[in-house]
Write a protein that holds these residues in place. Structure first.
Motif, PDB file in Angstrom:
ATOM      1  N   ARG A   1      -1.147  34.421  -3.136  1.00  0.00           N
ATOM      2  CA  ARG A   1      -1.000  33.957  -1.752  1.00  0.00           C
ATOM      3  C   ARG A   1      -2.362  34.124  -1.113  1.00  0.00           C
ATOM      4  O   ARG A   1      -3.165  34.936  -1.557  1.00  0.00           O
ATOM      5  N   PRO A   2      -2.630  33.396  -0.037  1.00  0.00           N
ATOM      6  CA  PRO A   2      -3.941  33.558   0.618  1.00  0.00           C
ATOM      7  C   PRO A   2      -4.121  34.968   1.168  1.00  0.00           C
ATOM      8  O   PRO A   2      -3.157  35.597   1.615  1.00  0.00           O
ATOM      9  N   ASP A   3      -5.355  35.478   1.105  1.00  0.00           N
ATOM     10  CA  ASP A   3      -5.664  36.803   1.653  1.00  0.00           C
ATOM     11  C   ASP A   3      -5.518  36.826   3.169  1.00  0.00           C
ATOM     12  O   ASP A   3      -5.124  37.820   3.749  1.00  0.00           O
ATOM     13  N   GLY A   4      -5.851  35.738   3.813  1.00  0.00           N
ATOM     14  CA  GLY A   4      -5.759  35.640   5.277  1.00  0.00           C
ATOM     15  C   GLY A   4      -4.997  34.383   5.634  1.00  0.00           C
ATOM     16  O   GLY A   4      -3.954  34.090   5.073  1.00  0.00           O
ATOM     17  N   LEU A   5      -5.577  33.620   6.557  1.00  0.00           N
ATOM     18  CA  LEU A   5      -4.927  32.374   6.964  1.00  0.00           C
ATOM     19  C   LEU A   5      -5.067  31.274   5.929  1.00  0.00           C
ATOM     20  O   LEU A   5      -4.259  30.350   5.884  1.00  0.00           O
ATOM     21  N   SER A   6      -6.104  31.360   5.091  1.00  0.00           N
ATOM     22  CA  SER A   6      -6.327  30.317   4.091  1.00  0.00           C
ATOM     23  C   SER A   6      -6.927  30.938   2.824  1.00  0.00           C
ATOM     24  O   SER A   6      -7.365  32.076   2.821  1.00  0.00           O
ATOM     25  N   TYR A   7      -6.921  30.136   1.768  1.00  0.00           N
ATOM     26  CA  TYR A   7      -7.573  30.553   0.525  1.00  0.00           C
ATOM     27  C   TYR A   7      -9.060  30.313   0.677  1.00  0.00           C
ATOM     28  O   TYR A   7      -9.489  29.208   0.993  1.00  0.00           O
ATOM     29  N   SER A   8      -9.844  31.331   0.403  1.00  0.00           N
ATOM     30  CA  SER A   8     -11.298  31.159   0.434  1.00  0.00           C
ATOM     31  C   SER A   8     -11.751  30.625  -0.924  1.00  0.00           C
ATOM     32  O   SER A   8     -11.040  30.726  -1.922  1.00  0.00           O
ATOM     33  N   VAL A   9     -12.941  30.066  -0.954  1.00  0.00           N
ATOM     34  CA  VAL A   9     -13.479  29.589  -2.222  1.00  0.00           C
ATOM     35  C   VAL A   9     -13.691  30.765  -3.168  1.00  0.00           C
ATOM     36  O   VAL A   9     -13.488  30.648  -4.378  1.00  0.00           O
ATOM     37  N   LYS A  10     -14.052  31.933  -2.637  1.00  0.00           N
ATOM     38  CA  LYS A  10     -14.250  33.116  -3.476  1.00  0.00           C
ATOM     39  C   LYS A  10     -12.933  33.524  -4.146  1.00  0.00           C
ATOM     40  O   LYS A  10     -12.892  33.755  -5.355  1.00  0.00           O
ATOM     41  N   GLN A  11     -11.856  33.591  -3.370  1.00  0.00           N
ATOM     42  CA  GLN A  11     -10.555  33.959  -3.925  1.00  0.00           C
ATOM     43  C   GLN A  11     -10.110  32.934  -4.973  1.00  0.00           C
ATOM     44  O   GLN A  11      -9.590  33.297  -6.029  1.00  0.00           O
ATOM     45  N   THR A  12     -10.356  31.667  -4.699  1.00  0.00           N
ATOM     46  CA  THR A  12      -9.953  30.610  -5.623  1.00  0.00           C
ATOM     47  C   THR A  12     -10.767  30.659  -6.907  1.00  0.00           C
ATOM     48  O   THR A  12     -10.205  30.526  -8.001  1.00  0.00           O
TER      49      THR A  12
ATOM     50  N   ARG B   1      -0.015  30.790 -19.959  1.00  0.00           N
ATOM     51  CA  ARG B   1      -0.652  31.479 -18.834  1.00  0.00           C
ATOM     52  C   ARG B   1      -0.264  30.644 -17.626  1.00  0.00           C
ATOM     53  O   ARG B   1      -0.630  29.466 -17.535  1.00  0.00           O
ATOM     54  N   VAL B   2       0.512  31.209 -16.709  1.00  0.00           N
ATOM     55  CA  VAL B   2       1.034  30.455 -15.572  1.00  0.00           C
ATOM     56  C   VAL B   2       0.383  30.949 -14.283  1.00  0.00           C
ATOM     57  O   VAL B   2       0.410  32.136 -13.983  1.00  0.00           O
ATOM     58  N   MET B   3      -0.176  30.005 -13.546  1.00  0.00           N
ATOM     59  CA  MET B   3      -0.833  30.291 -12.277  1.00  0.00           C
ATOM     60  C   MET B   3       0.051  29.730 -11.166  1.00  0.00           C
ATOM     61  O   MET B   3       0.151  28.514 -11.008  1.00  0.00           O
ATOM     62  N   LEU B   4       0.723  30.602 -10.444  1.00  0.00           N
ATOM     63  CA  LEU B   4       1.605  30.208  -9.342  1.00  0.00           C
ATOM     64  C   LEU B   4       0.830  30.334  -8.037  1.00  0.00           C
ATOM     65  O   LEU B   4       0.573  31.424  -7.556  1.00  0.00           O
ATOM     66  N   PHE B   5       0.430  29.211  -7.492  1.00  0.00           N
ATOM     67  CA  PHE B   5      -0.443  29.120  -6.322  1.00  0.00           C
ATOM     68  C   PHE B   5       0.431  28.760  -5.124  1.00  0.00           C
ATOM     69  O   PHE B   5       0.722  27.594  -4.867  1.00  0.00           O
ATOM     70  N   GLU B   6       0.889  29.780  -4.405  1.00  0.00           N
ATOM     71  CA  GLU B   6       1.774  29.570  -3.263  1.00  0.00           C
ATOM     72  C   GLU B   6       0.969  29.122  -2.049  1.00  0.00           C
ATOM     73  O   GLU B   6      -0.194  29.484  -1.895  1.00  0.00           O
ATOM     74  N   ASP B   7       1.587  28.347  -1.190  1.00  0.00           N
ATOM     75  CA  ASP B   7       0.938  27.841   0.026  1.00  0.00           C
ATOM     76  C   ASP B   7      -0.388  27.140  -0.295  1.00  0.00           C
ATOM     77  O   ASP B   7      -1.411  27.379   0.348  1.00  0.00           O
ATOM     78  N   ALA B   8      -0.353  26.264  -1.282  1.00  0.00           N
ATOM     79  CA  ALA B   8      -1.570  25.574  -1.722  1.00  0.00           C
ATOM     80  C   ALA B   8      -2.202  24.745  -0.612  1.00  0.00           C
ATOM     81  O   ALA B   8      -3.408  24.491  -0.637  1.00  0.00           O
ATOM     82  N   ASP B   9      -1.422  24.356   0.376  1.00  0.00           N
ATOM     83  CA  ASP B   9      -1.945  23.568   1.478  1.00  0.00           C
ATOM     84  C   ASP B   9      -2.896  24.367   2.373  1.00  0.00           C
ATOM     85  O   ASP B   9      -3.598  23.807   3.196  1.00  0.00           O
ATOM     86  N   ARG B  10      -2.938  25.670   2.174  1.00  0.00           N
ATOM     87  CA  ARG B  10      -3.787  26.526   3.004  1.00  0.00           C
ATOM     88  C   ARG B  10      -5.156  26.806   2.376  1.00  0.00           C
ATOM     89  O   ARG B  10      -5.870  27.705   2.806  1.00  0.00           O
ATOM     90  N   ALA B  11      -5.533  26.029   1.385  1.00  0.00           N
ATOM     91  CA  ALA B  11      -6.859  26.175   0.772  1.00  0.00           C
ATOM     92  C   ALA B  11      -7.900  25.492   1.654  1.00  0.00           C
ATOM     93  O   ALA B  11      -7.658  24.406   2.180  1.00  0.00           O
ATOM     94  N   THR B  12      -9.048  26.135   1.814  1.00  0.00           N
ATOM     95  CA  THR B  12     -10.148  25.491   2.531  1.00  0.00           C
ATOM     96  C   THR B  12     -10.630  24.305   1.693  1.00  0.00           C
ATOM     97  O   THR B  12     -10.280  24.179   0.512  1.00  0.00           O
ATOM     98  N   GLU B  13     -11.443  23.464   2.284  1.00  0.00           N
ATOM     99  CA  GLU B  13     -11.923  22.291   1.556  1.00  0.00           C
ATOM    100  C   GLU B  13     -12.692  22.695   0.298  1.00  0.00           C
ATOM    101  O   GLU B  13     -12.486  22.137  -0.775  1.00  0.00           O
ATOM    102  N   SER B  14     -13.561  23.686   0.406  1.00  0.00           N
ATOM    103  CA  SER B  14     -14.337  24.114  -0.764  1.00  0.00           C
ATOM    104  C   SER B  14     -13.434  24.782  -1.801  1.00  0.00           C
ATOM    105  O   SER B  14     -13.642  24.615  -3.003  1.00  0.00           O
TER     106      SER B  14
END
Length: 153
Positions: free
Chosen positions: A89-100, A117-130
């Motif tokens: 899940r995002p650390d804050g309001l969105s996923y940072s490029v560093k976290q991603t 190997r399964v990567m479950l990326f919740e709230d994917a819409d909250r990723a920053t553009e980068s």
């Protein structure tokens, strides 16, 4: 009983995911695995059960019986303790490029205990553009036996 039994009112989606889990088993056995792909998008409004469906699918991918709901693989995925399931899940309001990028590095590893190997990326819409651009690159060129499950409204 299977891991898909709790997807109330989602019989068609459960059938598609069940067929894909069977195809994933075929891939693991060295077959073609038609119907299985390396990335899945689970959509629906908040409360619709998209993360629940994604987790059930992850359990079916790990399970030698395509999601029996009773084995150790299913149990570990469903409670979130399976070593080959990365749920983020995002650390804050969105996923940072560093976290991603950190997630992408972890996704490159081979499965240690499960079949995938399964990567479950919740709230994917909250990723920053980068972050979204970095994620797109990883999804376009996935590591072998890595599956991305993205959840978004």
């Amino acid at each position: 009983m299977t891991v898909f039994d709790d997807l109330v009112g989602q019989d068609q989606a459960a059938a598609v995911l069940s067929r894909a889990a069977a195809a994933a088993g075929e891939v693991v056995a060295g077959g073609r695995g038609a119907g299985m792909t390396h990335a899945w998008l689970f959509t629906g409004p908040p409360g619709s059960g998209r993360e629940h469906a994604a987790r059930a699918f992850a359990a079916a991918l790990m399970c030698p019986d395509r999601g029996c709901g009773h084995c150790d693989q299913c149990h570990q995925v469903l409670i979130g303790s399976h070593p080959d399931l990365e749920s983020v899940r995002p650390d804050g309001l969105s996923y940072s490029v560093k976290q991603t990028r950190e997630l992408i590095l972890r996704a490159a590893g081979a499965p240690t205990q499960g079949r995938w190997r399964v990567m479950l990326f919740e709230d994917a819409d909250r990723a920053t553009e980068s972050a979204a651009n970095a994620l797109l690159k990883a999804i376009e060129e996935p590591a072998p036996r890595t599956v991305w499950l993205l959840c978004a409204p």
